[in-house]
Design an enzyme around this catalytic site. Structure first.
Site, short mmCIF file in Angstrom:
data_model
loop_
_atom_site.label_atom_id
_atom_site.label_comp_id
_atom_site.label_asym_id
_atom_site.label_seq_id
_atom_site.Cartn_x
_atom_site.Cartn_y
_atom_site.Cartn_z
N HIS A 257 0.82 -1.22 0.00
CA HIS A 257 0.00 0.00 0.00
C HIS A 257 0.85 1.27 0.00
O HIS A 257 0.31 2.37 -0.16
CB HIS A 257 -0.96 0.00 1.19
CG HIS A 257 -0.35 0.38 2.49
ND1 HIS A 257 0.13 -0.54 3.40
CD2 HIS A 257 -0.12 1.59 3.05
CE1 HIS A 257 0.61 0.10 4.46
NE2 HIS A 257 0.49 1.39 4.27
N ASP A 304 -0.19 -7.63 1.46
CA ASP A 304 0.33 -6.25 1.48
C ASP A 304 1.86 -6.20 1.52
O ASP A 304 2.44 -5.45 2.29
CB ASP A 304 -0.24 -5.48 2.66
CG ASP A 304 0.00 -3.97 2.53
OD1 ASP A 304 -0.31 -3.42 1.46
OD2 ASP A 304 0.51 -3.36 3.48
N SER A 387 4.44 2.19 8.40
CA SER A 387 3.93 1.23 7.42
C SER A 387 5.06 0.60 6.61
O SER A 387 6.00 1.28 6.19
CB SER A 387 2.96 1.92 6.46
OG SER A 387 1.75 2.23 7.09
#
Length: 838
Positions: A257, A304, A387
């Protein structure tokens, strides 16, 4: 979708803290200084300027935060401004005295906190050099040369501080061809990477700098992690990873992402070793060690993940580690995260509970099986910018990368990580799975240890065991607590990582005053890769001076070497005396079991109690299952909580987790409190039955907290608990007097580390006085405002303890945040930082 709810504290340096922010490196990219730094070229006043329109910084921050929250976008740090600038269209040329040429252009972006530049055309001849300079800041990036020419023809540069920058292009007198550069994008920064406006970092104050002692067992893994920027405006974290060929191909694992693709991989700029230089500072790191450009290899949205190969090997001076991994899918019993919260300096976070397999952002087990769920972080957190960062299992192997979640310093909630076990086979082809890249020989390996590019791996510190005695040399052992005047034998356990090691030896040193190492050498048996062992006898030995203060942290440095390489320097520490904390936590609570879990606390102090409170922190789904009791050493049992929500509901409150200080003076009744929140309750509340029955009793003996789970299907652990008594009780520290030493005299002055810290209701402030005299103990906030005077009177020399309950001069609770405690005795002064979290 990435969800991150975060309220990081803003902190400011204030004078009495005596903290110094490390200035940015004077040379960000290693190399010769710009020619203008040595006086070449005309004054900047003669160089033309390209002005970027002023932008609304607050609006940009708000919009970026909203996109992260609602759309799962990566963390944005800059607003891209499209331009098309070449030496033919803008800037100023001049010919230097030796026939070389210099082209310069000033960029002015009022209000920007920092700038970064992206060139969509970059082709330099031999001898040409490109720099970007932050004028007036002694900071530059460069030189970029012919060696940075790439097939894609682009060059994306690291950030420079401030809203002004100067591009400098130096061209030799007779180049083989004319240089071609075109500036396509100016990144208008609004996150203040360099902390030029707020010198203390803005990541959440509960984070742990990797330089802190908590990071010592994870030094190698820490050096595998980098923060990176993409497209000149987005940023995430990632990790360098090993492959089974052991050829150290620079594969870098992050999150899908975060938006990397074959069309923008050349815009990646990575920053290695961006870390605080001082534990607890949460700022002051250097962005000097950076590199640009990557090649997209594979990604898979289901778990992801995204894998890229860096265009260049990291510079050896950055000492980048290649992390090991585990694709077996076995649930780790706990994990460690290493990441860049809010794109700030690198942090390390700890989860002490077993990971569960779920769907992203869901709790049901196993769900679609794609993600690891972290129920909550026991120490530290994650934030936007984290992230793509990894989690490691106890064997120091990477098992996942961060997709998203709800955790922050003010929200002790869950995070979800894409599983390496799922990413391994991903979507079934080399474009969407890890297997082809990390196991190119198709060996079928399920695990691999990490290593440095030397190929011999490293030796790591794991733990120590000690035997103490008042007799030198150590003979029969003492009580397991390091105390003034004792001699201590130290057996250190190490682990071989990334390869086998033979002929292992170590040298121990310390800089802690009052500690003398009497045997600094030890050896270990040969270790296979991944194996651990304590040192061979005779082990290390050290002596504690009779004058050393109880509560002193003893810092050790251990240089480890083997026939295969080294030295590898590892650090660890121990404490003089034993804090009053229950051992063996976290402690699992058996499901639907009337016996429950019992946590004990031995109290040596014998004082008559006039008040008893107790704080209990538990991680558990469905708190309506729980009954909590406190048992006095004489057997008196006080029920603190008895299945809240029962009998009004058959199963009680369905909320999760708690951090409750039980105080009989509180008017808050938790027995019918079902708020529908996580944590279920955090703060002060009344116990089910009164704690006043303990008043008048002795404090000495073994106290117990007993927690039973009275229904099936929900589980959890006792994370922490503490006695809060009047008078206060302390830990164990009985000085040894069997060394023919005179009467022990206190010769040190200062504050010990507050405990607990961070704290919610109370923290103990221990200090030592060299001599009798007038003493002041005061609390200040980060702006330097006086909050409360805790002591102002004459006191005797020796050890003392004072409790602060987080209240100000008006006896009102002060706000969550950072505070400074200042101890003054005559001309002597010491300061400690405390973190209040309500």
């Amino acid at each position: 979708m990435l969800l991150r709810l975060c309220s990081p504290f803003s902190r400011f340096l204030f004078a009495i803290a005596l903290l110094a922010l490390a200035a940015p490196s004077a040379q960000a990219r290693r190399g010769a200084a710009p020619f203008t730094e040595n006086g070449a070229g005309r004054s900047l006043s003669a160089v033309s300027t390209f002005s970027v329109p002023a932008l609304d910084r607050d609006a940009l921050v708000a919009a970026a935060d909203e996109r992260e929250l609602q759309e799962g976008a990566p963390h944005q740090f800059a607003e891209p401004v499209a331009v098309a600038i070449t030496p033919d269209t803008d800037g100023s040329w001049e010919v230097l005295s030796d026939g070389t040429r210099l082209w310069r252009l000033q960029i002015d972006a009022p209000g920007a906190t920092d700038l970064n530049l992206g060139f969509d055309r970059y082709d330099l001849p031999a001898g040409a050099m490109l720099y970007v300079v932050a004028p007036g800041r002694d900071y530059w990036e460069g030189p970029y040369t012919e060696a940075d020419n790439a097939a894609h023809g682009e060059l994306w540069l690291p950030v420079v501080p401030g809203g002004r920058a100067v591009i400098e292009l130096y061209v030799p007198a007779e180049p083989k061809f004319e240089p071609e550069i075109r500036l396509a994008q100016i990144g208008w920064g609004f996150r203040d990477w360099f902390k030029t406006e707020q010198p203390i970092g803005r990541q959440g104050s509960c984070n742990n700098d990797v330089i802190c002692p908590e990071g010592d067992p994870w030094r190698d893994d820490i050096s595998a992690v980098a923060v990176y920027q993409l497209n000149g405006s987005w940023t995430c974290t990632g990790t360098m990873v090993m492959n089974t060929a052991n050829d150290f191909k620079p594969y870098f694992l992050t999150a899908n992402h975060c938006g990397i693709s074959a069309s923008n991989d050349q815009t990646m700029v990575l920053y290695w070793n961006f870390e605080s230089p001082v534990c607890g500072q949460l700022s002051g790191g250097s962005l000097a060690e950076n590199q640009t450009g990557a090649i997209y290899r594979a990604s898979y949205s289901g778990s992801d993940f995204c894998l890229v190969e860096l265009e260049e090997d990291p510079d050896p001076i950055s000492n980048v580690y290649f992390a090991g991994w585990d694709n077996s899918g076995v649930n780790p019993p706990n994990c460690v995260a290493i990441h860049h919260p809010g794109t700030d300096e690198k942090a390390i976070s700890f989860n002490n509970d077993p990971l569960t397999v779920t769907t992203y952002l869901q709790n049901a087990v196993p769900g679609d099986g794609t993600h690891w769920r972290i129920d909550d972080w026991e120490d530290g957190t994650t934030e936007p910018g984290s992230s793509g960062s990894g989690i490691w299992d106890p064997n120091h192997r990477l098992v996942g990368q961060l997709h998203g979640g709800f955790a922050s310093c003010s929200s002790i909630t869950s995070d979800w990580y894409g599983r390496v076990a799922v990413s391994w086979n991903g979507g079934g082809s080399s474009a969407n799975r890890l297997r082809d890249w990390l196991d190119p020989g198709n060996t079928g390996a399920t695990t691999i240890d990490g290593s440095f590019p030397s190929g011999v791996g490293s030796l790591r510190y794991e733990s120590y065991a000690s035997t103490d005695d008042c007799v030198v040399p150590v003979s029969a052992g003492g009580n397991g607590i390091w105390e003034p005047g004792e001699s201590v034998e130290l057996a250190v356990t190490i682990r071989a990582s990334g390869g086998a090691h033979t002929n292992i030896s170590g040298q121990l040193s310390t800089t802690t005053p009052g500690v003398t190492i009497t045997d600094a050498s030890a050896t270990w048996p040969d270790l296979a890769s991944g194996a651990t062992s304590p040192s061979n006898a005779p082990h290390f030995q050290f002596g504690l001076d009779p004058s050393i203060a109880c509560g002193t942290t003893v810092d050790f440095s251990l240089d480890l070497s083997s026939a295969e390489g080294g030295p590898w320097t590892v650090n660890f520490s121990g404490e003089v005396g034993q804090s009053l904390t229950p051992p063996g936590l976290p402690l699992a609570i058996p499901d639907n079991n009337g016996t429950g879990a019992t946590s004990t606390l031995a109290v040596a102090d014998d004082v008559t109690l006039t008040d008893v409170d107790v704080r209990v922190q538990i991680s558990h789904t469905y708190v309506g299952d729980l009954k909590i009791m406190l048992q006095h050493p004489d057997g008196t049992l006080v029920t603190l909580l008895d299945r809240p929500g029962v009998p009004a509901s058959t199963y009680g409150c369905g909320d999760n987790d708690m951090n409750v200080t039980f105080d009989s003076a509180s008017a808050v009744n938790l027995e019918s409190y079902c708020a529908g929140s996580t944590p279920w309750y955090s703060g002060v509340a009344a116990p089910f039955s009164t704690l006043n029955t303990l008043n008048g009793k002795s404090s000495a003996g073994t106290w117990r907290v007993i927690v039973t789970d009275n229904a099936g299907s929900d589980t959890g652990s006792i994370l922490d608990w503490e006695l809060l008594t009047t008078p206060p009780v302390t830990g164990t520290c009985e000085p040894c007097t069997a060394l023919d030493s005179p009467e022990i005299a206190t010769t040190t002055f200062g504050l010990s580390a507050p405990r607990p810290n961070p704290f919610g209701e109370r923290t103990e402030l221990r200090f030592q006085l060299e001599r009798a005299g007038d003493v002041q103990l005061e609390v200040y906030d980060v702006a330097g405002r006086h909050v409360r005077t805790l002591l102002n009177r004459a006191m005797a020399a020796g050890s003392h303890v004072v409790t602060w309950d987080g209240r100000g001069v008006d006896d009102r609770a002060v706000a969550t945040g950072i505070y400074f405690v200042r101890l003054t005795a005559g001309e002597q002064r010491d300061i400690r930082r405390v973190n209040l979290v309500r």
